[in-house]
Design a protein around this motif. Structure first.
Motif, mmCIF file in Angstrom:
data_model
loop_
_atom_site.group_PDB
_atom_site.id
_atom_site.type_symbol
_atom_site.label_atom_id
_atom_site.label_comp_id
_atom_site.label_asym_id
_atom_site.label_seq_id
_atom_site.Cartn_x
_atom_site.Cartn_y
_atom_site.Cartn_z
ATOM 1 N N PHE A 162 14.417 14.743 13.312
ATOM 2 C CA PHE A 162 15.522 15.606 13.779
ATOM 3 C C PHE A 162 15.178 17.082 13.652
ATOM 4 C CE2 PHE A 162 19.970 13.780 14.204
ATOM 5 C CZ PHE A 162 19.495 12.747 14.960
ATOM 6 N N THR A 163 14.536 17.437 12.519
ATOM 7 C CA THR A 163 14.221 18.855 12.289
ATOM 8 C C THR A 163 13.255 19.350 13.360
ATOM 9 O OG1 THR A 163 14.512 18.434 9.948
ATOM 10 C CG2 THR A 163 13.431 20.486 10.537
ATOM 11 N N GLU A 166 15.031 19.597 16.809
ATOM 12 C CA GLU A 166 15.950 20.746 16.886
ATOM 13 C C GLU A 166 15.160 22.058 16.955
ATOM 14 O OE1 GLU A 166 19.003 20.191 13.773
ATOM 15 O OE2 GLU A 166 20.229 19.346 15.363
ATOM 16 N N GLU A 195 3.408 13.783 16.574
ATOM 17 C CA GLU A 195 4.277 12.840 15.849
ATOM 18 C C GLU A 195 3.532 11.517 15.599
ATOM 19 O OE1 GLU A 195 7.362 12.376 14.374
ATOM 20 O OE2 GLU A 195 6.722 10.287 14.222
ATOM 21 N N ALA A 196 3.584 11.046 14.357
ATOM 22 C CA ALA A 196 2.857 9.830 13.977
ATOM 23 C C ALA A 196 3.414 8.572 14.647
ATOM 24 C CB ALA A 196 2.908 9.672 12.460
ATOM 25 N N ILE A 229 -1.162 13.414 11.778
ATOM 26 C CA ILE A 229 -1.896 14.615 11.365
ATOM 27 C C ILE A 229 -2.615 14.272 10.058
ATOM 28 C CG2 ILE A 229 -1.744 17.039 10.659
ATOM 29 C CD1 ILE A 229 0.719 17.283 12.470
ATOM 30 N N THR A 315 19.839 11.988 4.560
ATOM 31 C CA THR A 315 20.379 13.148 3.840
ATOM 32 C C THR A 315 20.857 14.170 4.868
ATOM 33 O OG1 THR A 315 18.136 13.990 3.758
ATOM 34 C CG2 THR A 315 18.942 12.887 1.801
ATOM 35 N N VAL A 353 24.387 14.224 15.473
ATOM 36 C CA VAL A 353 24.116 14.893 16.746
ATOM 37 C C VAL A 353 22.948 15.858 16.547
ATOM 38 C CG1 VAL A 353 25.061 16.348 18.582
ATOM 39 C CG2 VAL A 353 26.547 14.717 17.410
#
Ligand code: NAD
Length: 406
Positions: A162-163, A166, A195-196, A229, A315, A353
């Motif tokens: 998500f981070t 965004e 992205e893995a 990575i 979280t 969201v």
């Protein structure tokens, strides 16, 4: 006189203070400790990193929430916890002794021991780190003007959780401003995400995840999936694709490498000797430590299990606020009659969201999948609600997102 010490003025800790100071009488003292004298909306760090928001847009003084007649605020760094002696150690103040402790120390960026991450990648876990990313981007645009090397225009984001998603949206919004500074076209600013996993946004239905992925790709973002990575150097990322036995190793040059592969709870938690994994403790049903019932663990240092699941709730600010409210009630009960609340902590998510820039978003809210314009407005309303729940009306009026219709 009972002493309640609250560590961390993020969503969870500040919520405890906000609620509890309304409830306690003269025989209870609260002490709040944070390294900063401001609270910030950690959900909006990506916008500060991209430069689409200023740090002051997403932060407000802790003094706006603290009632000095009940709560003492100490601006300092927590260095250690001594659970056996019920003591908190601080960098520049005397030790604090508590009757009840609330650990809400938040999260740090997780490097997973990958070589070069700490030295060459930019974390985005605090307001200062987000602002440092913005300053770095500006410096790289200036450097491009000087040397005309395209790697100064290249940005690599490690991790498309998500981070990362965004952040892509905010960087896309910032592209024109960055390009103007470098004297190039917006499309010359290359945004790459490595992205893995091959299965992105696993919390959403396949249709909704595909919508999100296509949205990101429609911005001309280079999304490389199934790519782990393995090393970061100065201006270069190394990644591997395929089975570990016969993996293909590739590299990508970029002067800006932003690290969003996940977070762990504060290292203070592991060091204190809690039974924790990556700085997170599975707390009791009252959100206390199973071995120390006078110590609460909330926000990003807690891994709360849903009643019917085997993975903890993600979280989020939403669950942190819920935990803060519950703990304030539980403490009020214990301070009054020595008893925990009769009901355990429960959580029902309002929705998840992801915003992708200022005008796009997608996710689930109140049981419905939302996309585009409506999702973006929903996200801003959830953000306003978070602001309201901690900062109250005053902060919403000052910092609330009222551009709901763009
Ligand atoms: P995350 O763990 O959710 O995502 C990290 C991503 O990085 C994963 O997709 C993972 O496969 C990838 N990754 C890990 N190691 C890698 C490597 N070596 N190379 C390439 N890719 C790698 O972390 P996050 O996005 O920082 O989110 C943290 C928590 O905060 C989550 O629970 C998330 O749901 C929550 N969050 C919520 C919101 C929201 O509600 N809008 C926004 C941001 C974060």
């Amino acid at each position: 006189m009972k002493h309640v010490v609250i560590l961390g003025a993020g969503y969870a800790g500040l919520k405890v203070v906000h609620e509890l100071q309304k409830r306690v009488k003269g025989d209870v003292k609260l002490t709040l400790v944070d390294r900063n004298n401001y609270h910030y909306e950690a959900t909006d760090l990506h916008e500060v990193a991209a430069g689409t928001k200023k740090p002051s847009d997403i932060s407000y003084p802790i003094a706006d929430v603290v009632k000095p007649s009940v709560t003492t605020f100490i601006q300092d760094e927590v260095t250690a916890l001594d659970l056996a002696n019920q003591t908190v150690k601080l960098a520049d103040h005397k030790d604090l002794t508590y009757d009840y402790l609330v650990c809400a120390l938040g999260f740090v960026s997780e490097s997973f021991g990958i070589p070069g991450v700490d030295e060459h990648a930019l974390p985005m876990a605090t307001l200062k780190e987000a602002e440092a990313i913005h300053q770095h981007l500006l410096a790289m645009m200036d450097k491009y003007q000087e040397v005309q090397d395209p790697s100064y225009l290249n940005i690599v984001i490690g991790g498309a959780g998500f981070t990362g998603i965004e952040l892509v949206g905010a960087l896309n919004d910032a592209r024109k401003t960055l390009a103007d500074r470098a004297g190039v076209q917006p499309s010359d600013i290359k945004i790459n995400v490595i992205e893995a996993s091959t299965h992105l946004l696993p919390m959403f239905s396949e249709k909704l995840a595909t919508y999100g992925i296509n949205l990101v790709k429609s911005f001309g973002v280079n999304l490389v999936t199934g790519a782990r990575i393995t090393k970061v150097d100065d201006g270069q990322v190394e990644f591997q694709q395929g089975d570990p036995e016969d993996a293909v190793t590739s590299t990508m040059e970029a002067k800006t490498i932003i690290w969003t592969t996940g977070v762990s709870g504060s290292p203070i938690i592991d060091e204190a000797g809690f039974s924790a994994r990556r700085g997170r403790v599975i707390p009791s049903e009252h959100l206390t430590d199973n071995d120390h019932d006078n110590v609460y663990l909330i926000g990003d240092v807690a891994a709360v299990m849903p009643p019917d699941g085997n993975r903890p709730y993600p979280t989020t600010a939403q669950i942190a606020l819920g935990m803060g409210k519950y703990v304030a009630n539980d403490l009020a009960s214990r301070l009054t009659n020595g008893q925990h609340l009769t009901t355990p902590f429960t959580y029902k998510s309002l929705g998840t969201v992801a915003s992708v820039g200022n005008t796009h978003a997608f996710g689930e809210a109140m049981g419905h999948e939302v996309r585009g314009y409506m999702a973006s407005a929903t996200k801003k309303m959830i953000a306003n609600e978070s602001l309201f729940r901690v900062g109250g009306f005053r902060e919403v009026m000052k910092k609330g997102r009222f551009d709901l219709y763009h």
